[in-house]
Scaffold this active site. Structure first.
Site, PDB file in Angstrom:
ATOM      1  N   SER A 274       0.855  -1.187   0.000  1.00 60.93           N
ATOM      2  CA  SER A 274       0.000   0.000   0.000  1.00 60.93           C
ATOM      3  C   SER A 274       0.884   1.228   0.000  1.00 60.93           C
ATOM      4  O   SER A 274       2.060   1.167   0.352  1.00 60.93           O
ATOM      5  CB  SER A 274      -0.947  -0.007   1.209  1.00 60.93           C
ATOM      6  OG  SER A 274      -0.228  -0.169   2.418  1.00 60.93           O
TER       7      SER A 274
ATOM      8  N   PHE B 298      12.571  14.647   9.890  1.00 59.63           N
ATOM      9  CA  PHE B 298      11.379  13.841  10.158  1.00 59.63           C
ATOM     10  C   PHE B 298      11.609  12.918  11.352  1.00 59.63           C
ATOM     11  O   PHE B 298      10.737  12.771  12.213  1.00 59.63           O
ATOM     12  CB  PHE B 298      11.031  12.991   8.935  1.00 59.63           C
ATOM     13  CG  PHE B 298      10.412  13.749   7.795  1.00 59.63           C
ATOM     14  CD1 PHE B 298      10.008  15.058   7.934  1.00 59.63           C
ATOM     15  CD2 PHE B 298      10.226  13.128   6.570  1.00 59.63           C
ATOM     16  CE1 PHE B 298       9.434  15.750   6.883  1.00 59.63           C
ATOM     17  CE2 PHE B 298       9.648  13.808   5.509  1.00 59.63           C
ATOM     18  CZ  PHE B 298       9.256  15.123   5.662  1.00 59.63           C
TER      19      PHE B 298
ATOM     20  N   GLU C 266       1.201   5.604   0.795  1.00 54.17           N
ATOM     21  CA  GLU C 266       0.663   6.784   1.467  1.00 54.17           C
ATOM     22  C   GLU C 266       1.041   8.042   0.698  1.00 54.17           C
ATOM     23  O   GLU C 266       2.172   8.194   0.243  1.00 54.17           O
ATOM     24  CB  GLU C 266       1.203   6.884   2.896  1.00 54.17           C
ATOM     25  CG  GLU C 266       0.673   8.121   3.641  1.00 54.17           C
ATOM     26  CD  GLU C 266       1.176   8.193   5.057  1.00 54.17           C
ATOM     27  OE1 GLU C 266       0.738   7.352   5.875  1.00 54.17           O
ATOM     28  OE2 GLU C 266       2.025   9.062   5.350  1.00 54.17           O
TER      29      GLU C 266
ATOM     30  N   ASP D 131      -2.589  15.601  15.775  1.00 54.24           N
ATOM     31  CA  ASP D 131      -1.959  16.726  16.457  1.00 54.24           C
ATOM     32  C   ASP D 131      -2.765  17.987  16.187  1.00 54.24           C
ATOM     33  O   ASP D 131      -3.293  18.182  15.091  1.00 54.24           O
ATOM     34  CB  ASP D 131      -0.531  16.946  15.949  1.00 54.24           C
ATOM     35  CG  ASP D 131       0.338  15.723  16.191  1.00 54.24           C
ATOM     36  OD1 ASP D 131       0.355  15.244  17.335  1.00 54.24           O
ATOM     37  OD2 ASP D 131       0.981  15.261  15.234  1.00 54.24           O
TER      38      ASP D 131
ATOM     39  N   HIS E  45       3.811  -1.080   3.749  1.00 56.40           N
ATOM     40  CA  HIS E  45       3.143   0.197   3.507  1.00 56.40           C
ATOM     41  C   HIS E  45       4.212   1.253   3.261  1.00 56.40           C
ATOM     42  O   HIS E  45       5.058   1.509   4.127  1.00 56.40           O
ATOM     43  CB  HIS E  45       2.293   0.579   4.730  1.00 56.40           C
ATOM     44  CG  HIS E  45       1.525   1.854   4.570  1.00 56.40           C
ATOM     45  ND1 HIS E  45       0.394   1.942   3.794  1.00 56.40           N
ATOM     46  CD2 HIS E  45       1.724   3.093   5.093  1.00 56.40           C
ATOM     47  CE1 HIS E  45      -0.089   3.180   3.854  1.00 56.40           C
ATOM     48  NE2 HIS E  45       0.719   3.895   4.621  1.00 56.40           N
TER      49      HIS E  45
END
Length: 277
Positions: free
Chosen positions: A6, A206, A8, A99, A256
């Site tokens: 998958s 990140f 994102e 958030d 993913h």
């Protein structure tokens, strides 16, 4: 047997970004993903863009999962959004605490992702496949590893169908987390989240923010390349390719990929895996 995959994406901020993302999806769609997910900004700040991108993915013929966060939300707003997503044809959600934008208090009627999962189940039954997040290297805000594991188990007991991990580069962290989750009674599939390495500065930024550990030898090697983008990408492909191979051999149920709205890095990893994914 080919492992399910998958992808994102994040919602584009400009018309040019939307055009680019359509081209990226067209390239990745050839790899027959199980679904594509779309992120959701802090406090729902990208809701319109997220839902629009999800709808485009559905219209292209792929299953699409909308990220769906609850911090700052009320039961009424969540109920309305669930109805909207259901009417769009969405059948898969990534249920997150989320958030708030900086400067806001907690607010809202939900404190944890498990509260959101339980509410969605109570409101919609089995209408949605619910993904939740988990953290093999421990959520950066968790009080302890044990508390973090318990938070995941609580989400599963509330009705989660499967989980996607934060990205990581140490496979032992993933396998240990899966073993601990199983011993704690969480039997849902736990899918590794895979982050291609294309930029050392971006990756370090990140990782510092989300608590993902970059092994010292990887960090030092990346720093040694300076601005040599080609070397960074080649090294990153080796590191993440080897990680994916370990995960496949070790029994991961799927992979993913955090695409960062780029096709080439994920395609290179899939090519490295050959017929495994």
């Amino acid at each position: 047997m080919r492992l399910p995959i998958s992808f994102e994406f994040f919602p584009p901020k400009t018309p040019e970004g939307a055009v680019k993302l359509r081209a990226v999806r067209a390239q990745l769609r050839e790899r027959a993903p199980q679904f594509c997910s779309v992120t959701y900004g802090a406090g729902g700040s990208t809701q319109a863009g997220t839902f629009a991108t999800v709808l485009e993915i559905l219209e292209e013929g792929n299953d699409a999962a909308s990220h769906f966060s609850c911090i700052g939300a009320t039961r009424d707003t969540v109920r309305e959004q669930l109805q909207q997503l259901k009417a769009m044809g969405v059948r898969r959600l990534v249920a997150l605490r989320g958030d708030l934008p900086s400067g806001y208090g907690i607010g809202g009627e939900f404190q944890y992702a498990s509260d959101l999962v339980a509410f969605i189940r109570a409101e919609t039954g089995r209408d949605f496949h619910l993904e939740v997040a988990c953290y093999p290297e421990v959520h950066p805000q968790a009080r302890s590893p044990q508390a973090d594991l318990q938070a995941f188990v609580t989400k599963v007991r509330a009705g989660a169908d499967s989980a996607i991990t934060q990205y990581f580069f140490t496979p032992e962290a993933y396998f240990r987390f899966v073993d601990e989750a199983r011993r704690a009674g969480a039997e849902v599939p736990i899918v590794p989240g895979i982050m291609p390495i294309t930029s050392s500065t971006q990756l370090m930024r990140f990782s510092d923010a989300c608590g993902a550990e970059i092994p010292r030898w990887v960090r030092l090697r990346l720093q040694s390349f300076g601005d040599d983008t080609a070397s960074i990408k080649a090294f990153g492909l080796d590191v993440v390719g080897a990680l994916c191979e370990r995960l496949v051999v070790g029994g991961a149920p799927a992979l993913h990929f955090y695409t960062m709205n780029q096709a080439a890095p994920t395609l290179a990893l899939l090519d490295r895996l050959g017929g495994a994914a």
